[in-house]
Design a protein around this motif. Structure first.
Motif, short mmCIF file in Angstrom:
data_model
loop_
_atom_site.label_atom_id
_atom_site.label_comp_id
_atom_site.label_asym_id
_atom_site.label_seq_id
_atom_site.Cartn_x
_atom_site.Cartn_y
_atom_site.Cartn_z
N THR A 171 0.79 -1.10 -0.05
CA THR A 171 -0.17 0.08 -0.32
C THR A 171 0.84 1.29 0.00
O THR A 171 0.52 2.21 -0.69
CB THR A 171 -0.93 0.17 1.35
OG1 THR A 171 -1.74 -1.07 1.38
CG2 THR A 171 -1.85 1.23 1.24
N VAL A 172 1.93 1.08 0.80
CA VAL A 172 2.75 2.50 1.13
C VAL A 172 3.39 2.65 -0.49
O VAL A 172 3.64 3.65 -0.88
CB VAL A 172 3.64 2.40 2.13
CG1 VAL A 172 4.77 3.53 2.10
CG2 VAL A 172 2.92 2.49 3.52
N ARG A 173 3.90 1.59 -1.21
CA ARG A 173 4.54 1.85 -2.57
C ARG A 173 3.65 2.22 -3.31
O ARG A 173 4.17 2.93 -4.35
CB ARG A 173 5.11 0.43 -2.69
CG ARG A 173 6.21 -0.04 -1.94
CD ARG A 173 6.79 -1.29 -2.32
NE ARG A 173 7.36 -1.11 -3.83
CZ ARG A 173 8.45 -0.83 -4.27
NH1 ARG A 173 9.47 -0.68 -3.41
NH2 ARG A 173 8.68 -0.99 -5.53
N ARG A 174 2.25 2.36 -3.48
CA ARG A 174 1.32 2.61 -4.33
C ARG A 174 0.74 4.02 -4.18
O ARG A 174 0.36 4.52 -4.87
CB ARG A 174 -0.05 1.60 -4.43
CG ARG A 174 0.60 0.25 -5.03
CD ARG A 174 -0.46 -0.48 -5.06
NE ARG A 174 -1.35 -0.15 -5.94
CZ ARG A 174 -2.75 -0.50 -6.06
NH1 ARG A 174 -3.21 -1.36 -5.46
NH2 ARG A 174 -3.42 -0.23 -7.26
N LEU A 175 1.17 4.65 -2.88
CA LEU A 175 0.52 5.94 -2.37
C LEU A 175 0.83 6.79 -3.51
O LEU A 175 0.04 7.81 -3.78
CB LEU A 175 0.94 6.36 -1.12
CG LEU A 175 0.34 5.30 -0.02
CD1 LEU A 175 0.87 5.76 1.39
CD2 LEU A 175 -1.37 5.61 0.12
N ARG A 176 2.05 6.93 -4.03
CA ARG A 176 2.32 8.02 -4.84
C ARG A 176 1.62 7.98 -6.34
O ARG A 176 1.46 9.03 -7.03
CB ARG A 176 4.08 8.16 -5.34
CG ARG A 176 4.77 8.47 -4.11
CD ARG A 176 6.35 8.45 -4.40
NE ARG A 176 6.96 8.56 -3.17
CZ ARG A 176 8.20 8.49 -3.09
NH1 ARG A 176 8.83 8.21 -4.28
NH2 ARG A 176 8.84 8.69 -2.05
N ARG A 177 1.10 6.86 -6.58
CA ARG A 177 0.47 6.61 -7.97
C ARG A 177 -0.74 6.67 -7.85
O ARG A 177 -1.25 6.55 -9.05
CB ARG A 177 1.15 5.26 -8.42
CG ARG A 177 2.62 5.31 -8.77
CD ARG A 177 2.70 3.69 -9.34
NE ARG A 177 2.58 2.86 -8.51
CZ ARG A 177 3.08 1.82 -8.06
NH1 ARG A 177 4.29 1.48 -8.93
NH2 ARG A 177 2.99 0.96 -7.49
N VAL A 178 -1.46 7.05 -6.87
CA VAL A 178 -2.92 7.00 -6.94
C VAL A 178 -3.52 8.44 -6.62
O VAL A 178 -2.71 9.21 -6.16
CB VAL A 178 -3.68 5.89 -5.84
CG1 VAL A 178 -3.41 4.49 -6.08
CG2 VAL A 178 -3.10 6.59 -4.49
N ARG A 179 -4.59 8.76 -7.03
CA ARG A 179 -5.18 10.03 -7.00
C ARG A 179 -5.63 10.54 -5.58
O ARG A 179 -5.51 11.41 -5.27
CB ARG A 179 -6.60 10.22 -7.99
CG ARG A 179 -5.87 9.80 -9.44
CD ARG A 179 -7.33 10.13 -10.10
NE ARG A 179 -7.53 11.36 -10.46
CZ ARG A 179 -8.49 11.75 -11.53
NH1 ARG A 179 -9.24 11.04 -11.86
NH2 ARG A 179 -8.77 12.86 -11.85
N LYS A 180 -6.18 9.46 -4.97
CA LYS A 180 -6.76 9.79 -3.43
C LYS A 180 -5.84 8.58 -2.40
O LYS A 180 -6.27 7.66 -2.19
CB LYS A 180 -8.12 9.53 -3.39
CG LYS A 180 -8.80 10.66 -4.27
CD LYS A 180 -10.39 10.35 -4.25
CE LYS A 180 -10.86 11.33 -5.00
NZ LYS A 180 -12.34 11.50 -4.72
N PRO A 181 -4.56 8.93 -2.12
CA PRO A 181 -3.79 8.22 -1.21
C PRO A 181 -4.56 7.85 0.23
O PRO A 181 -4.51 6.80 0.55
CB PRO A 181 -2.55 8.89 -1.00
CG PRO A 181 -2.78 10.30 -1.71
CD PRO A 181 -3.88 10.27 -2.59
N GLY A 182 -5.32 8.96 0.74
CA GLY A 182 -6.04 8.87 1.83
C GLY A 182 -6.94 7.56 1.79
O GLY A 182 -6.94 6.99 2.66
#
Length: 96
Positions: A30-41
């Motif tokens: 999940t942490v690795r994908r946070l930068r690539r998503v529109r709504k990380p929260g």
């Protein structure tokens, strides 16, 4: 301790380790994908609820059968955490 009890102990320990790998591996992914998503929260919250829900449900199932199953599973869970942190630490220490 009989062979049957020992097998039971090992099986519950493996369940705890599997839960730890699921929880902490899922957190790492999940942490690795946070930068690539529109709504990380939203991703972080959904991941937390899913991971925590699964782990608590399995611990509750184990506690309903034998209290010591839960204790052994929790030990396996934290064992998996220690191994996961040690395996991923070199990746965290590398400069970007």
């Amino acid at each position: 301790m009989t062979a049957s009890q020992l097998m039971e102990l090992v099986a519950v320990l493996v369940v705890g380790i599997a839960l730890g790998v699921f929880y902490f591996g899922g957190l790492w992914a999940t942490v690795r994908r946070l930068r690539r998503v529109r709504k990380p929260g939203r991703l972080l919250g959904l991941s937390f609820v899913l991971r925590t829900g699964v782990v608590l449900a399995v611990f509750a199932f184990l506690a309903a059968h034998r209290w010591w199953w839960t204790a052994v599973a929790v030990a396996g869970f934290f064992l998996a955490r220690e191994v996961t942190v040690r395996l991923l630490k070199p990746a965290l220490d590398e400069p970007k």
